[in-house]
Design an enzyme around this catalytic site. Sequence first.
Site, PDB file in Angstrom:
ATOM      1  N   GLY A 110      69.682   3.446  80.044  1.00  0.00           N
ATOM      2  CA  GLY A 110      68.383   4.094  80.220  1.00  0.00           C
ATOM      3  C   GLY A 110      68.584   5.318  81.077  1.00  0.00           C
ATOM      4  N   PRO A 111      67.610   6.216  81.101  1.00  0.00           N
ATOM      5  CA  PRO A 111      67.794   7.459  81.857  1.00  0.00           C
ATOM      6  C   PRO A 111      67.929   7.227  83.355  1.00  0.00           C
ATOM      7  CG  PRO A 111      65.529   7.233  81.104  1.00  0.00           C
ATOM      8  CD  PRO A 111      66.302   6.140  80.442  1.00  0.00           C
ATOM      9  N   ARG A 165      77.398   7.858  97.347  1.00  0.00           N
ATOM     10  CA  ARG A 165      76.173   8.130  98.104  1.00  0.00           C
ATOM     11  C   ARG A 165      76.297   7.431  99.458  1.00  0.00           C
ATOM     12  NH1 ARG A 165      72.957   6.526  92.826  1.00  0.00           N
ATOM     13  NH2 ARG A 165      73.051   8.517  91.745  1.00  0.00           N
ATOM     14  N   ARG A 212      63.906   8.678  95.114  1.00  0.00           N
ATOM     15  CA  ARG A 212      65.127   7.987  95.556  1.00  0.00           C
ATOM     16  C   ARG A 212      65.865   8.823  96.597  1.00  0.00           C
ATOM     17  NH1 ARG A 212      69.272   6.140  90.979  1.00  0.00           N
ATOM     18  NH2 ARG A 212      69.887   8.334  91.063  1.00  0.00           N
ATOM     19  N   ARG A 231      69.804  15.727  85.529  1.00  0.00           N
ATOM     20  CA  ARG A 231      69.525  14.345  85.109  1.00  0.00           C
ATOM     21  C   ARG A 231      68.245  14.279  84.269  1.00  0.00           C
ATOM     22  NH1 ARG A 231      72.195   9.867  88.515  1.00  0.00           N
ATOM     23  NH2 ARG A 231      74.064  10.931  89.232  1.00  0.00           N
TER      24      ARG A 231
HETATM   25  N1  LIG Z   1      58.902  -0.092  88.281  1.00  0.00           N
HETATM   26  C1  LIG Z   1      59.123   0.765  89.272  1.00  0.00           C
HETATM   27  N2  LIG Z   1      58.091   1.375  89.848  1.00  0.00           N
HETATM   28  C2  LIG Z   1      58.274   2.280  90.836  1.00  0.00           C
HETATM   29  N3  LIG Z   1      59.497   2.625  91.322  1.00  0.00           N
HETATM   30  C3  LIG Z   1      60.564   2.049  90.781  1.00  0.00           C
HETATM   31  C4  LIG Z   1      60.442   1.094  89.727  1.00  0.00           C
HETATM   32  N4  LIG Z   1      61.688   0.696  89.375  1.00  0.00           N
HETATM   33  C5  LIG Z   1      62.538   1.361  90.176  1.00  0.00           C
HETATM   34  N5  LIG Z   1      61.882   2.161  91.027  1.00  0.00           N
HETATM   35  C6  LIG Z   1      62.441   3.097  92.011  1.00  0.00           C
HETATM   36  O1  LIG Z   1      62.960   4.206  91.283  1.00  0.00           O
HETATM   37  C7  LIG Z   1      64.146   4.713  91.900  1.00  0.00           C
HETATM   38  C8  LIG Z   1      65.260   4.726  90.875  1.00  0.00           C
HETATM   39  O2  LIG Z   1      65.639   3.413  90.578  1.00  0.00           O
HETATM   40  P1  LIG Z   1      67.146   3.019  90.276  1.00  0.00           P
HETATM   41  O3  LIG Z   1      68.044   3.614  91.301  1.00  0.00           O
HETATM   42  O4  LIG Z   1      67.189   1.564  90.118  1.00  0.00           O
HETATM   43  O5  LIG Z   1      67.356   3.772  88.901  1.00  0.00           O
HETATM   44  P2  LIG Z   1      68.603   3.748  87.905  1.00  0.00           P
HETATM   45  O6  LIG Z   1      68.087   3.650  86.538  1.00  0.00           O
HETATM   46  O7  LIG Z   1      69.591   2.725  88.331  1.00  0.00           O
HETATM   47  O8  LIG Z   1      69.215   5.205  88.138  1.00  0.00           O
HETATM   48  P3  LIG Z   1      70.697   5.743  87.876  1.00  0.00           P
HETATM   49  O9  LIG Z   1      70.976   5.661  86.454  1.00  0.00           O
HETATM   50  O10 LIG Z   1      70.664   7.146  88.383  1.00  0.00           O
HETATM   51  O11 LIG Z   1      71.649   4.897  88.690  1.00  0.00           O
HETATM   52  C9  LIG Z   1      64.422   3.830  93.086  1.00  0.00           C
HETATM   53  O12 LIG Z   1      63.954   4.460  94.244  1.00  0.00           O
HETATM   54  C10 LIG Z   1      63.624   2.563  92.812  1.00  0.00           C
HETATM   55  O13 LIG Z   1      63.200   1.916  93.977  1.00  0.00           O
HETATM   56  N1  LIG Z   2      79.307   5.309  80.170  1.00  0.00           N
HETATM   57  C1  LIG Z   2      79.192   4.878  81.418  1.00  0.00           C
HETATM   58  N2  LIG Z   2      78.106   5.196  82.132  1.00  0.00           N
HETATM   59  C2  LIG Z   2      78.011   4.704  83.382  1.00  0.00           C
HETATM   60  C3  LIG Z   2      78.996   3.884  83.942  1.00  0.00           C
HETATM   61  N3  LIG Z   2      78.610   3.550  85.198  1.00  0.00           N
HETATM   62  C4  LIG Z   2      77.422   4.141  85.406  1.00  0.00           C
HETATM   63  N4  LIG Z   2      77.056   4.828  84.308  1.00  0.00           N
HETATM   64  C5  LIG Z   2      75.826   5.592  84.101  1.00  0.00           C
HETATM   65  O1  LIG Z   2      75.887   6.800  84.787  1.00  0.00           O
HETATM   66  C6  LIG Z   2      74.580   7.240  85.101  1.00  0.00           C
HETATM   67  C7  LIG Z   2      74.508   7.794  86.469  1.00  0.00           C
HETATM   68  O2  LIG Z   2      74.786   6.831  87.438  1.00  0.00           O
HETATM   69  P1  LIG Z   2      74.652   7.150  89.005  1.00  0.00           P
HETATM   70  O3  LIG Z   2      75.170   5.939  89.704  1.00  0.00           O
HETATM   71  O4  LIG Z   2      75.466   8.383  89.275  1.00  0.00           O
HETATM   72  O5  LIG Z   2      73.193   7.407  89.270  1.00  0.00           O
HETATM   73  C8  LIG Z   2      73.671   6.042  84.869  1.00  0.00           C
HETATM   74  O6  LIG Z   2      72.938   6.266  83.675  1.00  0.00           O
HETATM   75  C9  LIG Z   2      74.604   4.911  84.656  1.00  0.00           C
HETATM   76  O7  LIG Z   2      74.085   3.973  83.744  1.00  0.00           O
HETATM   77  C10 LIG Z   2      80.122   3.559  83.134  1.00  0.00           C
HETATM   78  O8  LIG Z   2      81.022   2.834  83.532  1.00  0.00           O
HETATM   79  N5  LIG Z   2      80.166   4.072  81.903  1.00  0.00           N
END
Ligand SMILES: Nc1ncnc2c1ncn2[C@@H]1O[C@H](COP(=O)(O)OP(=O)(O)OP(=O)(O)O)[C@@H](O)[C@H]1O
Ligand SMILES: Nc1nc2c(ncn2[C@@H]2O[C@H](COP(=O)(O)O)[C@@H](O)[C@H]2O)c(=O)[nH]1
Length: 375
Positions: A146-147, A179, A272, A283
């Site tokens: 997902g994004p 981070r 975040r 992004r």
């Molecule tokens: N349902 C929600 N409602 C509001 N805020 C949310 C929700 N889910 C997640 N968040 C918040 O959104 C931010 C992004 O969430 P998270 O870091 O889990 O995203 P991610 O998809 O893992 O991003 P990335 O791919 O960059 O690692 C965080 O600050 C989190 O607390």
């Molecule tokens: N193809 C892959 N994508 C990955 C992997 N580990 C993380 N991710 C994706 O990168 C982005 C950005 O992550 P972030 O930690 O810098 O915010 C996120 O969409 C992850 O799902 C991997 O091993 N392979």
Amino acid sequence: MVEAQEVPVGGMLQESFSTEIDSKPRGNETFIPVGEKIYAIGGPDDGVNLSISVRIFDNLTGTCNGRGVPVVLGAKPSPCMDHSATLLNKDRISIVKTDSSPDDKIWFLEVDTPFVREQKKIVGTEVVVWRKDVKADDSKPIVISGPSGVGKGTLISQLMQEFPSTFGFSVSHTTRAPREKEKDGVHYHFTEMSTMEKDIKDGKFLEFASVHGNLYGTSVAAVNAVKDAGKRCILDIDVQGARLVRASPLDAVFIFVCPPSFEELEKRLRGRGTEAEEHIQKRLKNAKAELEEGKSLGLFDYMLENDDLKTCYETLKKILGLNGNIDLPTYPSRLHLDASPIKGGAPRKTGLNMFAIDTFAENLLNIKEPHKPAC
Ligand SMILES: Nc1ncnc2c1ncn2[C@@H]1O[C@H](COP(=O)(O)OP(=O)(O)OP(=O)(O)O)[C@@H](O)[C@H]1O
Ligand SMILES: Nc1nc2c(ncn2[C@@H]2O[C@H](COP(=O)(O)O)[C@@H](O)[C@H]2O)c(=O)[nH]1
């Protein structure tokens, strides 16, 4: 409805081929007509074993392009002396290896599933995909995509916290800088580009992709570490990575998490506070393409909208069959044969299972007359 159209080798079809080399059955080859094509499954007899190769002929002319050998994705079955083959649902062929152990007996060759059709478009030639008999969904690794900022990490953390003995996180490698609160070996294996490139060349990665300007990848060791710990593996990877895993032998459940709106995604990403403005922009730009790709038919098994976090988490648990479950290790997997293909159901989910459908997801999938798309 199951359509059984097994054609024994040496039958009518064999005679209808014009090219002698192609039309001769090799070893225990079985010919299965699918639409305008015939899939010849089985291989040359080396006197001891038979391989399970695939050739494709035109049903009408009996000819084929080149040697008629398609691009074969997925792990191939090991050779066997004999097999039977049956067309199911017009899009896959079940292969029963008569002289194999129970856990290596039943295979599926996808020939016209949405995933195969999509891959054909990408590679521009014939494609088939091997799948072993279906494991219970509740033991397969889980790929979550997902994004950036949609909440994948948040959902995964909740899952790992509630079910620490059930799930294990596949710790990816990345060339991006850590981070503030990220720990090497826990959140990522932070690595140099040159080291990662060498490891990729050495075949140590299941998948890798350039994401938002950095290299990310899942090592085979990361997935095995979770499996060896007796846990169900969770991969948080981008859509390119999900596509590569889908074409790999790892039989996983694929979940795409989408935001309720693009504005909300932007708000979360900014909220975040981990990225500089320039990176947020990158992004967000990539998010648009990822949301488009997410609806690509055949790639994801489930589309999950993360609007209200609590609701989304409950839905995720439902997808994973966890509601009411206690925290128990699930691996080594409880392999079982899913009889659904034999009854006419799909051996694996290539359609899209919708959960938490809300306006955004509906727009995304065009399953309703659109409200104005959010992105
Ligand atoms: N349902 C929600 N409602 C509001 N805020 C949310 C929700 N889910 C997640 N968040 C918040 O959104 C931010 C992004 O969430 P998270 O870091 O889990 O995203 P991610 O998809 O893992 O991003 P990335 O791919 O960059 O690692 C965080 O600050 C989190 O607390
Ligand atoms: N193809 C892959 N994508 C990955 C992997 N580990 C993380 N991710 C994706 O990168 C982005 C950005 O992550 P972030 O930690 O810098 O915010 C996120 O969409 C992850 O799902 C991997 O091993 N392979």
